[in-house]
Design an enzyme around this catalytic site. Structure first.
Site, PDB file in Angstrom:
ATOM      1  N   HIS A 274       0.829  -1.218   0.000  1.00  0.00           N
ATOM      2  CA  HIS A 274       0.000   0.000   0.000  1.00  0.00           C
ATOM      3  C   HIS A 274       0.856   1.257   0.000  1.00  0.00           C
ATOM      4  O   HIS A 274       1.874   1.347   0.685  1.00  0.00           O
ATOM      5  CB  HIS A 274      -1.046   0.002   1.118  1.00  0.00           C
TER       6      HIS A 274
ATOM      7  N   ASP B  99       6.281   0.975   6.335  1.00  0.00           N
ATOM      8  CA  ASP B  99       4.829   0.847   6.210  1.00  0.00           C
ATOM      9  C   ASP B  99       4.295   1.921   5.267  1.00  0.00           C
ATOM     10  O   ASP B  99       3.941   2.987   5.710  1.00  0.00           O
ATOM     11  CB  ASP B  99       4.186   0.962   7.602  1.00  0.00           C
TER      12      ASP B  99
ATOM     13  N   GLU C  95      -4.960   2.203   2.688  1.00  0.00           N
ATOM     14  CA  GLU C  95      -5.002   1.065   3.616  1.00  0.00           C
ATOM     15  C   GLU C  95      -5.143   1.562   5.046  1.00  0.00           C
ATOM     16  O   GLU C  95      -5.810   0.942   5.866  1.00  0.00           O
ATOM     17  CB  GLU C  95      -3.735   0.213   3.457  1.00  0.00           C
ATOM     18  N   GLU C  96      -4.507   2.696   5.335  1.00  0.00           N
ATOM     19  CA  GLU C  96      -4.406   3.141   6.728  1.00  0.00           C
ATOM     20  C   GLU C  96      -5.678   3.766   7.290  1.00  0.00           C
ATOM     21  O   GLU C  96      -5.889   3.731   8.487  1.00  0.00           O
ATOM     22  CB  GLU C  96      -3.258   4.167   6.868  1.00  0.00           C
TER      23      GLU C  96
ATOM     24  N   ASP D 235       3.019  -6.238   3.912  1.00  0.00           N
ATOM     25  CA  ASP D 235       2.671  -5.093   4.757  1.00  0.00           C
ATOM     26  C   ASP D 235       3.076  -5.332   6.211  1.00  0.00           C
ATOM     27  O   ASP D 235       2.362  -4.988   7.136  1.00  0.00           O
ATOM     28  CB  ASP D 235       1.169  -4.803   4.638  1.00  0.00           C
TER      29      ASP D 235
ATOM     30  N   HIS E 133       4.184   3.597  12.277  1.00  0.00           N
ATOM     31  CA  HIS E 133       3.266   4.701  12.624  1.00  0.00           C
ATOM     32  C   HIS E 133       3.908   5.763  13.512  1.00  0.00           C
ATOM     33  O   HIS E 133       3.198   6.544  14.140  1.00  0.00           O
ATOM     34  CB  HIS E 133       1.983   4.185  13.299  1.00  0.00           C
TER      35      HIS E 133
HETATM   36 ZN    ZN Z   1       0.732  -0.963   6.304  1.00  0.00          ZN
END
Ligand code: ZN
Length: 518
Positions: free
Chosen positions: A335, A347, A381-382, A409, A481
Site C-alpha cells: 500500500h 509501512d 489502507e491506513e 505489509d 506509525h
Molecule cells: Zn501498512
C-alpha cells in the site's frame, strides 16, 4: 469484513476493517456489545484464538509418490530453472531499495487525501509504464484528514510546582476531532482497560479526559509474536475513544501501541468518536498513571486536526500481460498511503517496491509470465481501506480469474516465508517454491484462516487464494506509525530478500500449467 471477525492483517491499521461510511449507526449490535460489555478475558481469548490460528505450519512430512508427481507436473525442470534464475538475479538487484528511497525521500509521507499520496500514485504508474506494463490509475474516493497543532501539559497534580507545567508528548489519532484553538483543560481519568471503564458510572467519566493505559506486550514481540501483542493493544486505539465518548468523556487518550521507548508517540486509525483523540507515549502514560495514584491530575490539551471533505486518490493497477492466459491474474501488491509522522518506509513503501521489483526482475531476465502479473499499489489502507473496497467493486466479476494475490505489509526485515489463506492442496502444490526459497530462509508457508493483508480481504472473501510476505516482526512496532519510520530502517539486503520471495512466488503462481487450486 464483519467487525467481529477481526482482520489478521493488523500491521498498520485497524484491527478490524474500518467501515467505508459514517459508522455510528452502522455498527452491528454484536460489535457494540463486544466493546461495551465484554470482559478482558473474552477479548484476550478472542484474539488469542484468532491469532494462534494464524500459525499452522505445513508439516514437513514425507511426500507420497502421488504428491510428488502432482508437483512435478506443475513444476517442469524449465520452470524450476527460471525460478532459481529469478531468485539469484533478484538477490543482487537494488531496484526495490531505489524505489523506497524515492517514494520516502523525494515524495515523503503519503497520508490518504494528501498531495503526496496522489503524486506517489502517479510516480509509481510512470515507473511501471517505463517497465512496459499496461497501467491504469483507478480512482478511489478517500477521506481527507489533516493533522494540526498537538500539544498537552499537566497543569495540576500532587506536588505540582506553582506556575509550571509538565509537558506530555502525544500525537492525534487519525480521524480525531479538534479541541478549540485554545484547547481544553480537564481531569485525566486513567483506566487499564475497557472493563475498568465500563465499571464506572457516567457521572464518574463525564467531563474527563480518559486515558487507556493498556501496555503493548514487548515480551511477546521479542518472542516473535509481535502481531499478537499488537492485536491485544490496538483495540484501545480503534474503539477506545468512541467508548469513552459514549460515557461523556471530553477527550480520549491511549497509551501508544508499539514497543518504542524513545518517547515516540504512535498514531493510527481510530473509529470516529466526535471527541479529540490522541496517543501519548508509553513514558507519558506511565507518568500520568503514577501521578494519578497520588491525586487528581489535570491536563491542558490542544489538538486542531481537520476532517475535510472527501477527495480523490488512486490505486495503481498495472499489468504485465500473460502470454498464454492474459485473463488470469496474479496480484503482487503493497500500500502506497502511509501515516504522516515518518515517511512510511517500512509501512509500506517497502511493500509497493517489492511488487514493482517483481516485474522489474522479470523484464531484466526477459521472462514473460504465462498468466498476467498485476502490480497494485493500494491507496488508503491506513484510513479505512477505500482502495481495497473500490477494487473489489470494480473487479469482483473478474475474481474467478484471479489466481492468487500477494501483499507485503509487515515491513522489510528478513522474510521467513508467507502467511497464506489457501487450501491444503494448494499448499502442497507450492512445495517446490519453498525449496527455491530455502537458500535464504524464506521457505515457511503458514496456512491462516483470514486474508494475510488488509487490502486482500475483498479477494479473499470471494475465494481468491491470498498470501502475505511474513517478515521477522520483532522490531517492526518500534517504528511503525511513528516519526521513526524512515528509510534508514530498511536494510537493503533484507529488502532484496523480501522482493525476491515475492518475485519467485508470483512467477511460480503465474506459470504452473494449472492455476493454484482453491
Ligand atoms: Zn501498512
Amino acid at each position: 469484513m464483519r467487525p467481529d471477525q477481526p482482520a489478521l492483517h493488523i500491521f498498520c491499521t485497524p484491527f478490524f476493517q474500518a467501515p467505508s461510511h459514517p459508522v455510528d449507526d452502522e455498527q452491528p449490535l454484536k460489535w457494540r456489545r463486544t466493546i461495551r460489555g465484554v470482559t478482558q478475558v473474552a477479548v484476550t481469548l478472542l484474539f488469542s484464538v484468532v491469532l494462534s490460528a494464524r500459525s499452522v505450519p505445513i508439516q514437513q512430512r514425507p511426500q507420497g509418490t502421488e504428491t510428488k508427481s502432482a508437483q512435478s507436473k506443475e513444476f517442469s525442470a524449465e520452470l524450476l530453472k527460471q525460478l532459481a534464475d529469478i531468485r539469484d538475479a533478484s538477490l543482487a538487484d537494488n531496484y526495490a531499495y531505489q524505489q523506497v528511497a524515492h517514494i520516502t525521500e523525494n515524495i515523503g509521507p503519503r497520508l490518504t487525501g494528501s498531495a503526496q499520496a496522489v503524486e506517489a500514485s502517479k510516480y509509481v504508474a510512470d515507473e511501471l509504464q517505463k517497465l512496459g506494463l499496461d497501467v491504469k490509475l483507478e480512482e478511489v474516493r478517500v477521506p481527507h484528514w489533516t493533522r494540526g497543532v498537538e500539544s498537552a501539559e499537566l497543569v495540576d497534580f500532587a506536588g505540582h510546582v506553582a506556575n509550571t507545567a509538565q509537558k506530555v508528548v502525544l500525537t492525534a489519532l487519525g480521524g480525531s476531532s479538534a479541541t478549540t484553538a485554545e484547547g481544553l483543560t480537564a481531569e485525566v481519568l486513567v483506566v487499564r482497560n475497557f472493563d475498568q471503564l465500563n465499571g464506572l458510572s457516567r457521572s464518574q467519566v463525564a467531563g474527563k479526559i480518559v486515558l487507556y493505559n493498556y501496555p503493548f506486550d514487548e515480551r511477546k514481540a521479542q518472542a516473535g509474536r509481535a502481531l499478537d501483542a499488537y492485536g491485544e493493544a490496538v483495540v484501545y486505539r480503534a474503539m477506545g475513544p468512541r467508548t469513552a465518548a459514549q460515557l461523556g468523556a471530553v477527550a480520549a487518550l491511549i497509551r501508544s501501541v508499539g514497543g518504542a521507548d524513545y518517547r515516540l508517540p504512535h498514531t493510527g486509525y481510530s473509529a470516529p468518536a466526535m471527541i479529540p483523540a490522541a496517543a501519548v507515549t508509553g513514558e507519558d502514560a506511565d507518568l500520568i498513571a503514577h501521578l494519578a495514584t497520588q491525586g487528581a491530575v489535570r491536563m491542558h490539551l490542544t489538538l486542531t486536526p481537520q476532517n475535510l471533505p472527501e477527495t480523490v486518490g488512486y490505486n495503481v493497477v498495472a499489468d504485465l500481460k500473460g502470454s498464454e492466459h492474459p485473463e488470469q491474474v496474479v496480484v503482487v501488491s503493497g500500500h502506497l498511503d502511509s501515516w504522516d509522522l515518518g515517511t512510511g518506509a517500512l509501512d509500506d513503501a517497502a511493500g509497493v517496491a517489492m511488487a514493482m521489483h517483481t516485474v522489474h526482475v522479470l523484464q531484466e531476465l526477459h521472462l514473460r509470465p504465462k498468466r498476467t502479473i498485476r502490480v497494485i499499489a493500494w491507496m488508503d489502507e491506513e484510513s479505512g481501506g477505500r482502495g481495497r473496497d473500490a477494487y473489489t467493486t470494480a473487479h469482483k466479476s473478474e475474481f474467478g480469474d484471479h489466481v492468487a494475490a500477494i501483499e507485503s505489509d509487515l515491513g522489510a526485515a528478513h522474510p521467513l516465508g508467507f502467511d497464506a489463506k489457501i487450501s491444503a492442496t494448494a499448499a502442497e502444490m507450492l512445495q517446490p517454491v519453498r525449496e527455491i526459497l530455502v537458500s535464504f530462509g524464506a521457505n515457511l508457508l503458514q496456512v491462516v484462516p483470514f486474508a494475510p493483508g488488509a487490502d486482500l480481504a475483498g479477494m479473499a472473501n470471494a475465494g481468491v487464494p491470498t498470501l502475505g510476505v511474513l517478515q521477522d516482526g520483532r522490531t517492526y512496532f518500534n517504528y511503525h506509525h511513528t516519526a521513526a519510520d524512515t528509510l534508514d530502517k530498511v536494510n537493503p539486503q533484507e529488502l532484496r530478500e523480501n522482493a525476491t520471495a515475492m518475485a519467485v512466488m508470483a512467477y511460480a503462481l503465474a506459470n504452473t500449467p494449472n492455476p493454484l487450486p482453491r
